[in-house]
Structures are given as C-alpha cells and as structure tokens.
Design an enzyme around this catalytic site. Structure first.
Site, PDB file in Angstrom:
ATOM      1  N   HIS A 241       0.746  -1.205  -0.140  1.00 42.06           N
ATOM      2  CA  HIS A 241       0.066  -0.133  -0.024  1.00 42.06           C
ATOM      3  C   HIS A 241       0.625   1.313  -0.013  1.00 42.06           C
ATOM      4  CE1 HIS A 241      -3.458  -2.398   0.930  1.00 42.06           C
ATOM      5  NE2 HIS A 241      -2.896  -3.098   2.045  1.00 42.06           N
TER       6      HIS A 241
HETATM    7  O1  RIB Z   1      -5.311  -0.277   4.612  1.00 36.25           O
HETATM    8  C1  RIB Z   1      -3.775  -0.084   4.669  1.00 36.25           C
HETATM    9  C2  RIB Z   1      -3.314   1.125   5.254  1.00 36.25           C
HETATM   10  O2  RIB Z   1      -3.361   0.787   6.595  1.00 36.25           O
HETATM   11  C3  RIB Z   1      -1.802   1.115   5.082  1.00 36.25           C
HETATM   12  O3  RIB Z   1      -1.148   2.301   5.357  1.00 36.25           O
HETATM   13  C4  RIB Z   1      -1.175   0.048   6.191  1.00 36.25           C
HETATM   14  O4  RIB Z   1       0.087   0.724   6.626  1.00 36.25           O
HETATM   15  C5  RIB Z   1      -2.230   0.663   7.564  1.00 36.25           C
HETATM   16  O5  RIB Z   1      -1.699   1.743   7.954  1.00 36.25           O
END
Ligand code: RIB
Ligand code: CA
Length: 313
Positions: A241
């Site tokens: 992500h």
């Molecule tokens: O949903 C994914 C996000 O939530 C990313 O930033 C992960 O690190 C968590 O913070």
C-alpha cells in the site's frame, strides 16, 4: 528537490515507503517523519520509525511523536496484520536515535511556516489525526501546503478493516473528514490502486540478492507482511500500500485517476469510515480529491526496488 514530511504508522508497508523516499535523495528532501497511532500504538510506531531511519542510514532525519489516539474514537490497531511490534519479520533494535522533543503537530506547523514560499508536500501513510490537528490549530496553513498525498480509502475495492472502510480512514473518520474538507490539494491512493501493486514473487529475491543489510531487512519485513493478505485475498503476493504515495510523487505518470468528490461517512455504525466516491459525478458535490484507481505495477516495483537499493547500507 521536493520538500516533504512523511506522516506514518509503521507498519511494514510504511517502512518500505520510508526506505523508498530515503533512497530518492535527488528528488525528495524528507524534512521529518511524524508518527501517529494506527497499525500499532504510538510508542511502537515512533520506535519503528527510528529503527527504519537507522536501518536506512538516515539517522539525520528527525522523527516526531504525534497523536496517540483518534480525535474522538477509541484507537483500533492492526497487530493481526503487522504483528505485535508493528515490524514483525525483523528483530531490528534502535542503537542511538531518539525522537525529537517537539510534538509532531507543532513540527508540521513550524515546517509549513518556515517553507511558506516554497510550500511543502505532506505524505500521509496512516490515520489522519495529526494532519487534522494541524488544520484545526492553524487553519491558515492550507495556503502553504503544496499538496497532501495520502494512502487511504477504497470504493470499487470496498474496505479492508470492515466491508465498507479502509483502515487508515476507519481509525479516525472525523480526522479524514477535516482533511478532505480543508481545501488543500489532495491526491488519494486508495485500495482501488494499492490492490494492484501485489508483491511479485521475484521481488524479495531481488532485494536479497543485493546483499545490502537494508534490502535484506526489507525482504524480511515483506515476507512477514504479505502472509496475511496472500491468505485473505488468495493472491500470489500481498498489496504493498504505502510506497504508492512516494512512487506517485516520483513518477505520477505511471498512475491514472480522476478529480472527484469524496466524502467520509462518520455517522453510520455499519459504514463508518467509508469513502463515498462520486465517481460518476451524480451529485453536485464539489470535486475535492484526485482519486487514483490505476497504476503500471511493473514500473511501480522497478521504482521501489531501485530506490531501496539506492540506500547506502
Ligand atoms: O489499509 C492499508 C493502510 O493501513 C496502510 O497504510 C497500512 O500501513 C495501514 O496503515
Ligand atoms: Ca500505514
């Protein structure tokens, strides 16, 4: 060189985002790393930020502690994804580096004022509590922020912490609402795009082959991080992500999106934290977010790899 602040809740994917930014020394000047509670509590997210700075040979980059809890709600964490430490998969210890005395919110305000003419970009990788506090404490900062580029939200992909909500928004929906209504230029990298950046099987090998300690530790972090999502999504690799925020800054041309209106659900229990995206422009609500839903994933991983391997140790 673009001046940035990275607001984060490390987490393994945050760690890879930090390492990607630190390896992009020619393109990005990281003014500071500000920490927020999210994946794990604040004491751990800030400790983890220190660990990644030292691992990357970037102990000169200051780390600040911010919000230990959302604006109004009880903190929800994600140890089930990131492990108890938030950086499970490695056994990194901090050698010398310490957090700064200044609070993260005050640091962000001071930085924005100091670079008022050049303007700075804020990269948000976790819940938006710190940024919401900056905007509440000093609303005039909106004119001096170049852009907020954040990982959060989801629409066509639904949610990952509830069927309707993505984790970063879900943890503090009131904060997200304040940020999205601020009038600052906002680019959002939601699950709709991060679910396309699934770690390829040979990516970890390429990190390990480098022989650099930072890359070896990054491979261990990813090995642990993706086990949960590979199981959950039945995919060959886990979605990486947060590095999308940094890669977007470096190479926006590999992404595609649309300027749309995005609102945050804060009232409903069932859909709390949902990012309601007016993708087909069916309301008269003002567009407030450049919402990204596509990426060239091969290019994405080439850029992450090249920047992480650019780290000196
Ligand atoms: O949903 C994914 C996000 O939530 C990313 O930033 C992960 O690190 C968590 O913070
Ligand atoms: Ca994060």
């Amino acid at each position: 060189m673009r001046k940035i602040i990275i607001d984060t809740d490390p987490g393994q994917d945050d760690a890879l985002a930090l390492m990607t930014a630190f390896g992009a020394r020619r393109e990005l000047q990281v003014l500071g790393v500000t920490c927020v509670a999210g994946n794990v509590p604040l004491d751990l997210t800030s400790l983890n930020a220190l660990k990644i700075c030292e691992l990357s040979g970037c102990s000169d980059i200051p780390v600040y502690k911010g919000s230990a809890a959302p604006l109004k709600r009880k903190l929800v964490t994600a140890e089930h994804v990131h492990g108890k430490t938030g950086l499970d998969g490695t056994d990194l210890q901090v050698k010398k580096k310490e957090v700064e005395v200044t609070n993260a919110v005050d640091f962000i305000i001071q930085c924005i004022e100091k670079y008022r003419d050049e303007k700075i970009t804020i990269c948000a990788l976790g819940p938006l509590t710190n940024l919401a506090k900056v905007l509440k404490k000093n609303p005039s900062v909106t004119e001096s922020i170049e852009e907020i580029v954040l990982m959060g939200g989801g629409f066509f992909e639904g949610g990952n912490i509830t069927p309707a909500a993505e984790f970063n928004i879900y943890v503090d929906p009131e904060a997200a609402k304040i940020v999205l209504k601020s009038g600052v230029k906002i680019t959002m990298l939601p699950l709709d795009v991060t679910h396309k950046t699934l770690v390829p099987r040979d990516f970890l090998q390429k990190l390990r082959r480098s022989g650099k300690n930072s890359a070896l530790e990054a491979a261990k972090l990813l090995d642990f991080f993706e086990r949960y999502d590979v199981e959950k999504y039945g995919s060959k690799g886990g979605p990486l992500h947060d590095p999308n925020v940094i890669v977007y800054l470096l190479n926006p041309e590999i992404y595609n999106g649309k300027l749309v209106n995005v609102e945050i659900e804060v009232k409903s229990e069932l859909t709390s934290g949902m990012t309601v995206v007016d993708w087909w422009n069916v309301t008269s609500r003002k567009p407030n977010v450049y919402y990204i839903n596509d990426v060239n994933e091969d290019e994405f991983f080439n850029i992450v790899l090249s920047k992480v391997l650019n780290l000196e140790i």
